[in-house]
Design an enzyme around this catalytic site. Structure first.
Site, PDB file in Angstrom:
ATOM      1  N   ASP A 125      11.016 -14.833  10.717  1.00 27.30           N
ATOM      2  CA  ASP A 125      11.780 -15.152  11.475  1.00 27.30           C
ATOM      3  C   ASP A 125      12.476 -14.532  12.011  1.00 27.30           C
ATOM      4  O   ASP A 125      14.061 -15.016  12.817  1.00 27.30           O
ATOM      5  CB  ASP A 125      12.797 -15.978  10.639  1.00 27.30           C
ATOM      6  CG  ASP A 125      11.377 -17.060   9.740  1.00 27.30           C
ATOM      7  OD1 ASP A 125      10.082 -17.729  10.798  1.00 27.30           O
ATOM      8  OD2 ASP A 125      11.912 -18.044   9.002  1.00 27.30           O
ATOM      9  N   ARG A 128       7.522 -19.501  -2.962  1.00 24.20           N
ATOM     10  CA  ARG A 128       9.030 -20.052  -3.000  1.00 24.20           C
ATOM     11  C   ARG A 128       9.432 -20.769  -4.135  1.00 24.20           C
ATOM     12  O   ARG A 128       9.071 -22.075  -4.460  1.00 24.20           O
ATOM     13  CB  ARG A 128       8.851 -20.823  -1.976  1.00 24.20           C
ATOM     14  CG  ARG A 128       8.280 -20.277  -0.175  1.00 24.20           C
ATOM     15  CD  ARG A 128       9.562 -21.805   0.346  1.00 24.20           C
ATOM     16  NE  ARG A 128       7.935 -21.160   1.621  1.00 24.20           N
ATOM     17  CZ  ARG A 128       8.793 -19.865   2.617  1.00 24.20           C
ATOM     18  NH1 ARG A 128       9.397 -19.729   2.681  1.00 24.20           N
ATOM     19  NH2 ARG A 128       8.423 -20.315   3.877  1.00 24.20           N
ATOM     20  N   ARG A 174       0.715  -1.172  -0.117  1.00 20.74           N
ATOM     21  CA  ARG A 174      -0.017  -0.134  -0.184  1.00 20.74           C
ATOM     22  C   ARG A 174       0.980   1.709   0.304  1.00 20.74           C
ATOM     23  O   ARG A 174       0.805   2.078  -0.645  1.00 20.74           O
ATOM     24  CB  ARG A 174      -0.774   0.176   1.268  1.00 20.74           C
ATOM     25  CG  ARG A 174      -1.730   1.026   1.413  1.00 20.74           C
ATOM     26  CD  ARG A 174      -2.250   1.177   2.523  1.00 20.74           C
ATOM     27  NE  ARG A 174      -3.236   2.399   2.484  1.00 20.74           N
ATOM     28  CZ  ARG A 174      -3.182   2.831   3.725  1.00 20.74           C
ATOM     29  NH1 ARG A 174      -1.200   3.976   4.030  1.00 20.74           N
ATOM     30  NH2 ARG A 174      -3.481   4.560   4.030  1.00 20.74           N
ATOM     31  N   ARG A 216       2.224 -32.000  28.045  1.00 24.08           N
ATOM     32  CA  ARG A 216       1.368 -31.921  26.478  1.00 24.08           C
ATOM     33  C   ARG A 216       2.309 -30.954  26.097  1.00 24.08           C
ATOM     34  O   ARG A 216       3.584 -30.300  26.492  1.00 24.08           O
ATOM     35  CB  ARG A 216       0.170 -30.922  26.532  1.00 24.08           C
ATOM     36  CG  ARG A 216      -0.981 -31.631  27.622  1.00 24.08           C
ATOM     37  CD  ARG A 216      -1.856 -32.911  27.296  1.00 24.08           C
ATOM     38  NE  ARG A 216      -2.454 -33.361  27.780  1.00 24.08           N
ATOM     39  CZ  ARG A 216      -2.525 -34.917  28.098  1.00 24.08           C
ATOM     40  NH1 ARG A 216      -1.743 -35.520  28.956  1.00 24.08           N
ATOM     41  NH2 ARG A 216      -3.350 -35.320  29.112  1.00 24.08           N
ATOM     42  N   GLY A 236      10.054 -19.881  13.218  1.00 26.08           N
ATOM     43  CA  GLY A 236      11.389 -19.014  13.121  1.00 26.08           C
ATOM     44  C   GLY A 236      12.618 -19.749  12.021  1.00 26.08           C
ATOM     45  O   GLY A 236      13.659 -20.048  12.267  1.00 26.08           O
ATOM     46  N   ARG A 285      12.152 -28.599  38.327  1.00 30.38           N
ATOM     47  CA  ARG A 285      12.581 -27.606  38.952  1.00 30.38           C
ATOM     48  C   ARG A 285      10.749 -27.367  39.534  1.00 30.38           C
ATOM     49  O   ARG A 285      10.780 -26.287  40.416  1.00 30.38           O
ATOM     50  CB  ARG A 285      13.001 -26.636  38.238  1.00 30.38           C
ATOM     51  CG  ARG A 285      14.207 -25.849  39.252  1.00 30.38           C
ATOM     52  CD  ARG A 285      14.971 -24.955  38.775  1.00 30.38           C
ATOM     53  NE  ARG A 285      14.877 -24.655  36.921  1.00 30.38           N
ATOM     54  CZ  ARG A 285      15.016 -25.215  35.898  1.00 30.38           C
ATOM     55  NH1 ARG A 285      16.711 -25.369  35.658  1.00 30.38           N
ATOM     56  NH2 ARG A 285      14.238 -24.446  34.713  1.00 30.38           N
TER      57      ARG A 285
HETATM   58  O1  F6P Z   1       9.763 -18.397   6.570  1.00 28.48           O
HETATM   59  C1  F6P Z   1       9.200 -18.172   7.673  1.00 28.48           C
HETATM   60  C2  F6P Z   1       8.819 -19.535   7.742  1.00 28.48           C
HETATM   61  O2  F6P Z   1       7.092 -19.566   8.210  1.00 28.48           O
HETATM   62  C3  F6P Z   1       9.630 -19.607   8.841  1.00 28.48           C
HETATM   63  O3  F6P Z   1       9.607 -19.995  10.227  1.00 28.48           O
HETATM   64  C4  F6P Z   1       9.047 -21.774   8.872  1.00 28.48           C
HETATM   65  O4  F6P Z   1      10.037 -22.637   9.127  1.00 28.48           O
HETATM   66  C5  F6P Z   1       8.888 -21.522   7.304  1.00 28.48           C
HETATM   67  O5  F6P Z   1       8.101 -20.327   7.153  1.00 28.48           O
HETATM   68  C6  F6P Z   1       7.290 -22.609   6.656  1.00 28.48           C
HETATM   69  O6  F6P Z   1       7.560 -22.483   5.238  1.00 28.48           O
HETATM   70  P1  F6P Z   1       5.732 -23.347   4.936  1.00 28.48           P
HETATM   71  O7  F6P Z   1       4.828 -21.942   5.018  1.00 28.48           O
HETATM   72  O8  F6P Z   1       6.588 -22.909   3.069  1.00 28.48           O
HETATM   73  O9  F6P Z   1       5.360 -24.358   4.863  1.00 28.48           O
END
Ligand code: F6P
Length: 363
Positions: free
Chosen positions: A139, A82, A22, A266, A182, A223
């Site tokens: 990340d 990607r 935007r 859990r 991350g 702990r």
């Molecule tokens: O890079 C961002 C991220 O969300 C990472 O934290 C994670 O490992 C990855 O992309 C997941 O990728 P995708 O959405 O392609 O499964």
């Protein structure tokens, strides 16, 4: 620069990307520059999927009016990808050809380190095209920038999720292992662990073996629920870069400790939940300010650079915004590698600081 600037979002989406789109569109209109949005990241670039972001009522979102609406949305209205094809020289040549055919002289790439690597290669191989990167990835694993677009919102989401998990954990006197995204960078885990008052934090940069990971979770639980303590919940934040699955940790320790301590253990994997949602104030403001300097830099003739927020490293070029500076993509990518392989003083400082913090969290 030519009459037209294209903008794309690439890689994992991040809250605040829409605000950046935007801002680029509006700032472009104000500067008399035509802005084209590229759909589906580099894939759409190679296919020539462009939308005019200045003209009104284009496909429902890009009107001057529609642009006002998108800033509060998570994800990216342009779509993302990607792209394997763009990793090839042929793919990048196709992209440069499409841009030239559309009369585009400059490209803004909003994305993470894979996307910025692509931007750098495109710029090197096609120097007539101006390329400007903007850091966006939850990340926070991009060199030269203190924060990337999306990190703040992701942290707020993690904090909210952990508070909710803590509510139910306290009701049952349970321990939870919560896994956060991350990739290879433990920043989200480290930063959120402090904010939610976790009892322990696990991230790849600690370099712990599987055995040590299991032991630190076990220690935190023993702990936390030690006799005489009236602690109601134990919370352990694990970064996804630590390869032992959260579910395996919880199951193993539930079997080993559950009966003896009288507690259940859990696991919750927050996963993609952390990537969505309306961007926070910080992400919106930062996206707007980075956009302003990114477009300004292109108008000044800069290329093969990235705009950075509160840079934690020396060098770079100052901008009119005291929080924003510009770095060559080469330096950004070198710093990114160093962040991830542990040779960066920033990573070393984070690990050391978290060692000290862990001692406090465990009290
Ligand atoms: O890079 C961002 C991220 O969300 C990472 O934290 C994670 O490992 C990855 O992309 C997941 O990728 P995708 O959405 O392609 O499964």
């Amino acid at each position: 620069m030519g009459k037209r600037v294209a903008v794309l979002t690439s890689g994992g989406d991040a809250p605040g990307m829409n605000m950046a789109i935007r801002a680029i569109a509006k700032l472009g209109a104000a500067a008399g520059v035509e802005i084209l949005g590229v759909e589906r990241g580099y894939d759409g670039l190679m296919d020539g999927s462009f939308r005019d972001l200045n003209r009104s009522n284009v496909n429902g979102f890009a009107a001057a009016k529609g642009l006002d609406l998108i800033g509060s949305l998570g994800g990216t209205v342009l779509g993302s990808a990607r792209s394997a094809r763009f990793r090839t020289e042929e793919g990048r040549a196709e992209a440069a050809k499409r841009l030239a055919e559309a009369g585009v002289g400059a490209l803004v790439v909003i994305g993470g380190n894979g996307s910025l690597t692509g931007a750098h290669l495109l710029s090197k191989e096609h120097p007539k095209l101006q390329v400007m990167g903007m850091p966006a990835s939850i990340d926070n694993d991009i060199g030269c920038t203190g924060l990337a677009i999306g990190v703040d919102t992701a942290l707020n989401t993690i904090v909210e999720a952990c508070d909710r998990i803590s509510d139910t954990a306290r009701a049952h006197r349970r321990a939870f292992v919560v896994e956060v995204m991350g990739r290879e960078c433990g920043y989200l885990a480290m930063a959120s662990a402090i904010a939610v008052g976790a009892d322990a934090v696990l991230f790849r940069e600690q370099g712990r073996s599987e055995e040590d990971v299991m032991k630190s979770v076990e220690d935190a639980i023993v702990r936390g629920f030690a006799p005489g303590r009236d602690k109601k919940r134990v919370l352990i934040i694990k970064s996804e870069g630590v390869k032992v699955p959260a579910t395996l940790l919880a199951r193993t320790l539930d079997e080993r400790l559950g009966e003896r301590l009288g507690v259940d253990i859990r696991a919750t994997v927050l996963g993609h939940l952390v990537r969505g949602g309306s961007p926070s104030y910080q992400d919106r403001a930062m996206a707007g300010r980075l956009s302003m300097q990114a477009l300004g830099a292109l108008l000044e003739g800069a290329s093969d650079e990235m705009v950075a927020w509160q840079a934690p490293v020396e060098g770079g070029t100052a901008t009119k915004d005291p929080h924003v500076s510009r770095f060559t993509l080469e330096q950004v990518l070198e710093e990114t590698d160093a962040l991830l392989d542990g040779s960066s003083p920033i990573t070393q400082r984070r690990v050391k600081m978290m060692e000290r913090v862990e001692g406090v969290l465990g009290l």
